[in-house]
Write a protein that holds these residues in place. Structure first.
Motif, PDB file in Angstrom:
ATOM      1  N   ARG A  47       0.716  -1.259  -0.024  1.00 20.42           N
ATOM      2  CA  ARG A  47      -0.097  -0.078  -0.139  1.00 20.42           C
ATOM      3  C   ARG A  47       0.959   1.252  -0.137  1.00 20.42           C
ATOM      4  NH1 ARG A  47      -4.393   1.567   4.812  1.00 20.42           N
ATOM      5  NH2 ARG A  47      -5.684  -0.220   3.792  1.00 20.42           N
TER       6      ARG A  47
ATOM      7  N   CYS B 142       0.829   3.781  -2.990  1.00 16.89           N
ATOM      8  CA  CYS B 142       0.325   5.377  -2.813  1.00 16.89           C
ATOM      9  C   CYS B 142       1.264   6.439  -3.201  1.00 16.89           C
ATOM     10  CB  CYS B 142      -0.110   5.532  -1.294  1.00 16.89           C
ATOM     11  SG  CYS B 142      -1.634   4.680  -1.024  1.00 16.89           S
TER      12      CYS B 142
ATOM     13  N   GLY C 266      -4.984   7.546   1.506  1.00 21.44           N
ATOM     14  CA  GLY C 266      -4.983   6.150   1.139  1.00 21.44           C
ATOM     15  C   GLY C 266      -3.848   5.393   1.846  1.00 21.44           C
TER      16      GLY C 266
END
Length: 496
Positions: A162, A166, A229
């Motif tokens: 992640r 991002c 995010g």
């Protein structure tokens, strides 16, 4: 602190100037120039482009990274280098190649396609590096619970990417917000193209600056979405353990079918520019290598890149040293002032400097252009220097002071000498960024100054693609070391 504060104050000029224009123009003027159908059309174009291009780039980049780093894909190392290579081709050269070979590819489809091909390595690089650093213990645990290899990949590996996704997606998003040449050739209107066109056609300062204000708000929105995010989850293991490399997933019958993704990316992102440039170089023959124009453009590009890189690196030293040796709230604020300009499109910085210097003797001089380069690429220098200074022991500075050296001389004799290789690498990144910069150079370059990028752009504007080809080739040659450096640094940082 004083030096870092001065640099931070100078970095605030673009956003401060836009705020000043908005306030001095009055609410009625702001409303009439911003709340109108054309701005709404640009906003819709920009949002649609982001909504389509960013997910496509994420899926493409993550898929390519997993295939090249964590599977038994044939020739995985070769493909991993080819996935980074598109960064050596400036985005407007990508669009030039496609526009020349496939003139029917334009509009939203062309804008999305070329954006992904030109900038997907910004997502691929951090994701590939993160895949090499993942702790395989979590995957082993998931497999021991009976999950299939595909389920382990989806539930144990992908969620740990992640942060890398991002960060890379933010870079991708900000680059397409700032891009000008790519979308002009694709005939797709965005805020960046409208601002430059507004400035060049009518020199309408308030209209162009207020459009720039909307673009700044979009940049801030992208930063906020990236922060949302990322979340607040932890991704580090708790406890000690021996570092080891994760195993690879077996593709089985899909091994050769999996080659379609990296092969397609390599052909579309590298093959099309190579074919186009080769065709125009062969077709143009020796006549297009007009050394009386190419020589000065190459010389001016190199000189501007070297001067801008040297000044940017010097300007970054105080902040980089403070962030490592004396962190605090004020230092973090000053550091954010250094960084934010890197999130602004070059057109915003150029527009602010044009309006500020139009009545000053430095208007349309190399000094203003280099100052713009410093603001644009300051974050690159700060990041590289900070990492290098952090690796220099502070005890050496203290020992030098205890032996009678003054503090500044002690820092120069110890820390800065040890950080010199990192500083040189940061300066090289800045120099290569300057060499391919187009929008700010178009708006700020002095009369008679022609870089490789502006010469290339002048010929493509006249649809003289053959004469533009040598300048594209030279820009790629100058950018190639950046790609090699990025790849080698990513491998070194991610090594367990």
């Amino acid at each position: 602190m004083v030096a870092a504060s001065v640099v931070a104050a100078l970095s605030l000029i673009p956003i401060g100037f836009i705020a000043y224009v908005a306030v001095s123009s009055g609410w009625d003027t702001v409303w009439s120039l911003v709340v109108r159908p054309k701005v709404g059309e640009l906003l819709v174009n920009t949002i649609v482009l982001q909504v389509i291009a960013v997910p496509v780039a994420i899926v493409t980049s993550v898929g390519a990274a997993i295939l090249t780093e964590r599977t038994d894909l044939p020739g995985a190392r070769m493909w991993s280098w080819l996935m980074v290579a598109p960064l050596a081709v400036p985005a407007f050269v990508h669009s030039y190649a496609w526009n020349s070979l496939f003139p029917h590819v334009h509009g939203l489809f062309g804008a999305v396609l070329i954006s992904v091909l030109a900038y997907f390595p910004f997502i691929y690089l951090p994701v590939a590096a993160q895949l090499r650093r993942l702790d395989p213990a979590l995957e082993d645990t998931a497999a021991s619970l009976g999950l299939s290899p595909a389920a382990v990949l989806w539930r144990a590996v992908v969620p740990q990417l992640r942060l890398a996704v991002c960060g890379g997606a933010l870079l991708f998003s900000l680059h397409i917000l700032a891009e000008y040449g790519l979308f002009v050739l694709m005939r797709y209107d965005t805020f960046a193209t409208a601002i430059v066109d507004q400035f060049q056609s009518s020199y309408n300062g308030p209209a162009a600056n207020l459009l720039g204000g909307v673009l700044v708000l979009l940049c801030l929105l992208m930063l906020s979405l990236e922060s949302l995010g990322r979340g607040h989850a932890r991704y580090a293991r708790v406890g000690s353990g021996a570092a080891r490399r994760a195993g690879v997933f077996t593709l089985g019958r899909l091994r050769f079918a999996a080659l379609l993704l990296p092969a397609a990316l390599a052909v579309l992102a590298l093959g099309v520019p190579a074919i186009t440039l080769g065709r125009w170089l062969v077709g143009g023959g020796g006549a297009i290598w007009r050394l009386e124009f190419i020589g000065p453009a190459l010389t001016q590009t190199v000189l501007l890149a070297l001067a801008g890189a040297a000044l940017t690196t010097l300007a970054a030293i105080p902040m980089a040293w403070l962030s490592v040796r004396s962190p605090g709230r004020l230092q973090r604020f000053l550091e954010s002032c250094h960084y934010y300009a890197g999130a602004l499109p070059g057109v915003i910085i150029a527009l602010a400097l044009v309006t500020l210097t139009v009545r000053l003797p430095i208007y349309q001089t190399a000094a203003t252009l280099i100052f713009a380069y410093v603001l644009m690429f300051l974050p690159r220098a700060v990041v590289g220097l900070r990492a290098s200074i952090a690796q220099a022991p502070v005890e050496l500075e203290r020992a030098a002071v205890s032996l009678g050296r003054r503090p500044l001389k002690a820092i120069a004799a110890t820390t800065l000498r040890l950080a010199a290789p990192g500083a040189a690498a940061s300066a090289a990144l800045v120099a290569l960024g300057i060499a391919n910069e187009l929008t700010g150079t178009l708006m700020l370059s002095p009369n008679g100054t022609r870089t490789l990028a502006t010469r290339f752009w002048a010929y493509t504007a006249e649809l003289d693609f053959a004469s533009a080809a040598p300048y594209a080739v030279l820009m790629i040659v100058l950018s190639a070391p950046l790609v090699i450096l990025l790849r080698l640094r990513a491998e070194r940082i991610s090594a367990p």
